[in-house]
Structures are given as C-alpha cells and as structure tokens.
Motif scaffolding. Structure first.
Motif, PDB file in Angstrom:
ATOM      1  N   UNK A  31       0.815  -1.220   0.000  1.00 24.61           N
ATOM      2  CA  UNK A  31       0.000   0.000   0.000  1.00 24.61           C
ATOM      3  C   UNK A  31       0.848   1.270   0.000  1.00 24.61           C
ATOM      4  N   UNK A  32       1.973   1.213  -0.648  1.00 25.91           N
ATOM      5  CA  UNK A  32       2.827   2.390  -0.741  1.00 25.91           C
ATOM      6  C   UNK A  32       2.095   3.492  -1.499  1.00 25.91           C
ATOM      7  N   UNK A  33       2.031   4.681  -0.902  1.00 27.12           N
ATOM      8  CA  UNK A  33       1.368   5.815  -1.536  1.00 27.12           C
ATOM      9  C   UNK A  33      -0.114   5.918  -1.271  1.00 27.12           C
ATOM     10  N   UNK A  34      -0.716   4.899  -0.642  1.00 27.24           N
ATOM     11  CA  UNK A  34      -2.146   4.947  -0.328  1.00 27.24           C
ATOM     12  C   UNK A  34      -2.372   5.866   0.875  1.00 27.24           C
ATOM     13  N   UNK A  35      -3.408   6.704   0.814  1.00 26.84           N
ATOM     14  CA  UNK A  35      -3.689   7.666   1.877  1.00 26.84           C
ATOM     15  C   UNK A  35      -3.929   6.957   3.214  1.00 26.84           C
ATOM     16  N   UNK A  36      -3.343   7.533   4.267  1.00 31.80           N
ATOM     17  CA  UNK A  36      -3.523   7.001   5.618  1.00 31.80           C
ATOM     18  C   UNK A  36      -4.300   8.004   6.463  1.00 31.80           C
ATOM     19  N   UNK A  37      -5.345   7.536   7.110  1.00 31.61           N
ATOM     20  CA  UNK A  37      -6.180   8.396   7.947  1.00 31.61           C
ATOM     21  C   UNK A  37      -6.096   7.944   9.406  1.00 31.61           C
ATOM     22  N   UNK A  38      -5.569   8.822  10.280  1.00 33.96           N
ATOM     23  CA  UNK A  38      -5.536   8.520  11.708  1.00 33.96           C
ATOM     24  C   UNK A  38      -6.938   8.588  12.296  1.00 33.96           C
ATOM     25  N   UNK A  39      -7.264   7.635  13.172  1.00 34.19           N
ATOM     26  CA  UNK A  39      -8.526   7.661  13.910  1.00 34.19           C
ATOM     27  C   UNK A  39      -8.244   7.372  15.374  1.00 34.19           C
ATOM     28  N   UNK A  40      -9.256   7.496  16.209  1.00 28.28           N
ATOM     29  CA  UNK A  40      -9.050   7.450  17.656  1.00 28.28           C
ATOM     30  C   UNK A  40      -8.706   6.071  18.194  1.00 28.28           C
ATOM     31  N   UNK A  41      -9.046   5.023  17.462  1.00 26.43           N
ATOM     32  CA  UNK A  41      -8.716   3.667  17.898  1.00 26.43           C
ATOM     33  C   UNK A  41      -8.768   2.728  16.707  1.00 26.43           C
ATOM     34  N   UNK A  42      -8.144   1.577  16.825  1.00 22.49           N
ATOM     35  CA  UNK A  42      -8.221   0.588  15.754  1.00 22.49           C
ATOM     36  C   UNK A  42      -9.659   0.101  15.581  1.00 22.49           C
ATOM     37  N   UNK A  43     -10.386   0.011  16.680  1.00 23.45           N
ATOM     38  CA  UNK A  43     -11.785  -0.418  16.593  1.00 23.45           C
ATOM     39  C   UNK A  43     -12.625   0.605  15.828  1.00 23.45           C
ATOM     40  N   UNK A  44     -12.342   1.888  16.039  1.00 22.81           N
ATOM     41  CA  UNK A  44     -13.056   2.933  15.300  1.00 22.81           C
ATOM     42  C   UNK A  44     -12.788   2.786  13.804  1.00 22.81           C
ATOM     43  N   UNK A  45     -11.557   2.415  13.453  1.00 24.74           N
ATOM     44  CA  UNK A  45     -11.228   2.191  12.047  1.00 24.74           C
ATOM     45  C   UNK A  45     -12.095   1.080  11.465  1.00 24.74           C
ATOM     46  N   UNK A  46     -12.238  -0.009  12.216  1.00 24.78           N
ATOM     47  CA  UNK A  46     -13.074  -1.124  11.754  1.00 24.78           C
ATOM     48  C   UNK A  46     -14.526  -0.683  11.612  1.00 24.78           C
ATOM     49  N   UNK A  47     -14.994   0.122  12.550  1.00 24.21           N
ATOM     50  CA  UNK A  47     -16.380   0.617  12.491  1.00 24.21           C
ATOM     51  C   UNK A  47     -16.590   1.481  11.250  1.00 24.21           C
ATOM     52  N   UNK A  48     -15.625   2.336  10.930  1.00 19.43           N
ATOM     53  CA  UNK A  48     -15.749   3.238   9.776  1.00 19.43           C
ATOM     54  C   UNK A  48     -15.890   2.444   8.482  1.00 19.43           C
TER      55      UNK A  48
END
Length: 317
Positions: A134-151
């Motif tokens: 995933x080189x070059x793919x946008x990375x979005x910080x979120x408040x928790x790994x679980x929140x990432x899964x929810x999104x």
C-alpha cells in the motif's frame, strides 16, 4: 456482591476492550468503555468504576504518551488512583474491509483500496506490509483501531480498509483480508490495571492472575514485584537526578524504565516516571518504603503509584 465495573478506552472492539475482557473472567465483570484515558481515570477517582485497564507501552512503538501524562498527574486530579496489576496482550493486526467487498478475499484483491484507517500507533507496527502492498495509499488517523473497523464497516462510497484486531472485526462485522500483518510476531502491548485505593470493593481482591510470557527468555525471570514512582528534582542543582537514582540502587531496587514528561510549571523542567523491580524477600521487605523516604529528602515532589506482581515472572509461566 455486584459485578465488578471495569473501564477501558473504547469503543467496543478495541485492544483495550480485549485486554479488559481477558484480564477479568468473562461474565464476572461489567466492561465499560470510555471515550478517553482521562475519563477512565476520572471514573476510578469518583468510584464510578472499580478498575481501569490502560495501555502503557508497546514492545515495538514504546510508551503511550497519554498514559504517561495521566501518571504525571500534574494537577493532582487522580490522587487515589494506583496501579495494582498488569496484563500483556500479544497484538495481531489484520487488514479488513466492509463485508462482501472482496468475495475472493486477499487472493482476489484488485488493488482498488484508496484509503487506510487505523490508530497512529498501528502504522509503525505494520510498516513492512504497508510499504509492500500500500505504498502511496492515503492514511487516515482515527481514535482507535476499533473505530477504524467501524468506519469501514459502514462506508459505501469509497474503497477503504482498516487495520485492527480480529476481535474488532468480529465486533463490527467486517471481512478480514489478511491476518498477522504486524512486523514482529512478538508485538506486545502492556496494560496497567488501576484501582482507587480507597475503594473497599477492590481492597481484598487478588489480581495476580497470570498472562503468558512473550519469549522463552522472559519465562526464566525470577518472580518479582514492580513499583511505579514519580518525582521531580531541582534542575538547577548539579547531580540532583543522579542522587535520586542512586537511592534505588542503595535499596536493591532494579530500575527497569525511566520516562519523563514536561512539568508545565517551568520550561524544560520534567516529571520523572520510574519503574523498578525487586524479588521479594525478608531482607528487602521494606525496601520500597525506605527508598521513598530517602527520595523525599532529595526531591521536590515524590509519589508512590503502586506495587504489583510482575506477570512475566517465572512463577506465572
């Protein structure tokens, strides 16, 4: 007696949720997510919770700064909160997507993911995998790994993926494309278990349940106890810090970590957060109290943040 109330950093499905669930037998505790570390500490101080399970450091990425700031407790908000135990959670990260996005799984992945979500700590723990695929793919910080899964479980307009645990995938109903994408198989997070020392509900409970060592070397360690202490010194006095640290050696206490946080009283002045260990014996039974007494003589402030059993000790293997 009513069920224990155990608080942790939410949302549901976070690594903190998993650590809390594993630290306290399933069904024996009411697990209560909090939106922030300070909220978890405040719940303890107010006796709205019996325990808090808080991440303190990761074997790959180091200390959790938010926890160090709580331990520093610059404003004295959590004067009754102390450490009473610890738990080691082996962290396995997964790459996950909304259910049904890639019916063929990783084998059928077509390179269409355009955005990745996870907690900032996780990026550094999965860098090899991310650089390769995933080189070059946008990375979005979120408040928790679980929140990432929810999104990603709810998105419908973009091809996003989350880095989180299988525990989180099960909570949010996502598909796991790849498991164990972390750089190191021994990637481990240590959680500290806190309680309010004035809470009679927890005064007699024993939290020395084992969690497995993360390596054969750690399994050979002697049974030890750990103690956490914070202190400040006069930064203008030559040797002030050295004098403070020598006290631990004088009382047979092995320094295992030293962290600092800005005092916020004056620029470039720090609160020292020290963890030390000892193997209990009749000879050193009062070592911690003696060290604290001596430390108070050479420091400006000094606070005992608790003593607990080292869960990597041989007796717990």
């Amino acid at each position: 007696m009513t069920r224990l109330r155990v608080t942790f950093l939410g949302p549901l499905g976070s690594f903190s949720h998993q650590a809390a669930a594993e630290s306290f037998c399933k069904g024996s505790a009411d697990l209560q997510p909090q939106v922030s570390f300070p909220d978890a500490f405040a719940a303890l101080q107010k006796k709205e919770a019996d325990y808090a399970v808080i991440p303190c450091e990761n074997s790959t990425n180091g200390s959790v700064v938010q926890t160090l700031d709580l331990l520093a407790d610059r404003d004295g908000l959590y004067k009754d909160v102390k450490v009473c135990g610890e738990y080691y959670l082996t962290v396995h990260h997964c790459l996950m997507v909304r259910k049904g996005t890639y019916p063929g799984g990783w084998a059928g992945y077509d390179g269409s993911i355009t955005k990745l979500y996870t907690h900032p700590q996780a990026w550094g723990q999965c860098e090899t995998f991310l650089t390769k695929y995933f080189k070059g793919v946008e990375r979005q910080d979120v408040t928790s790994t679980s929140k990432a899964a929810e999104i990603v479980s709810k998105e419908t307009t973009e091809r996003g993926a989350a880095i989180a645990s299988r525990f989180a995938a099960e909570q949010h109903g996502t598909d796991v494309l790849v498991e164990n994408i972390e750089d190191r198989a021994d990637n481990t997070t240590r959680f500290l278990i806190f309680r309010n020392v004035l809470d009679e509900r927890t005064a007699q409970l024993n939290l020395e349940q084992p969690s497995p060592p993360t390596s054969e070397d750690e399994a050979t360690l002697e049974a030890t106890h750990k103690t956490l202490i914070t202190f400040t010194v006069d930064h203008s006095s030559p040797g002030a810090l050295a004098n403070a640290l020598l006290i631990f050696k004088a009382h047979g206490l092995n320094l295992t970590s030293i962290s600092t946080r800005p005092s916020l009283k004056k620029p470039w002045q720090y609160i020292f957060i020290v963890e030390c260990g000892r193997t209990p014996s009749d000879e050193n039974k009062g070592a911690v109290d003696k060290a604290l007494n001596d430390l108070r003589q050479v420091s400006e402030t000094c606070r005992d943040l608790g003593t607990w059993k080292n869960q990597l000790s041989a007796s717990n293997a």
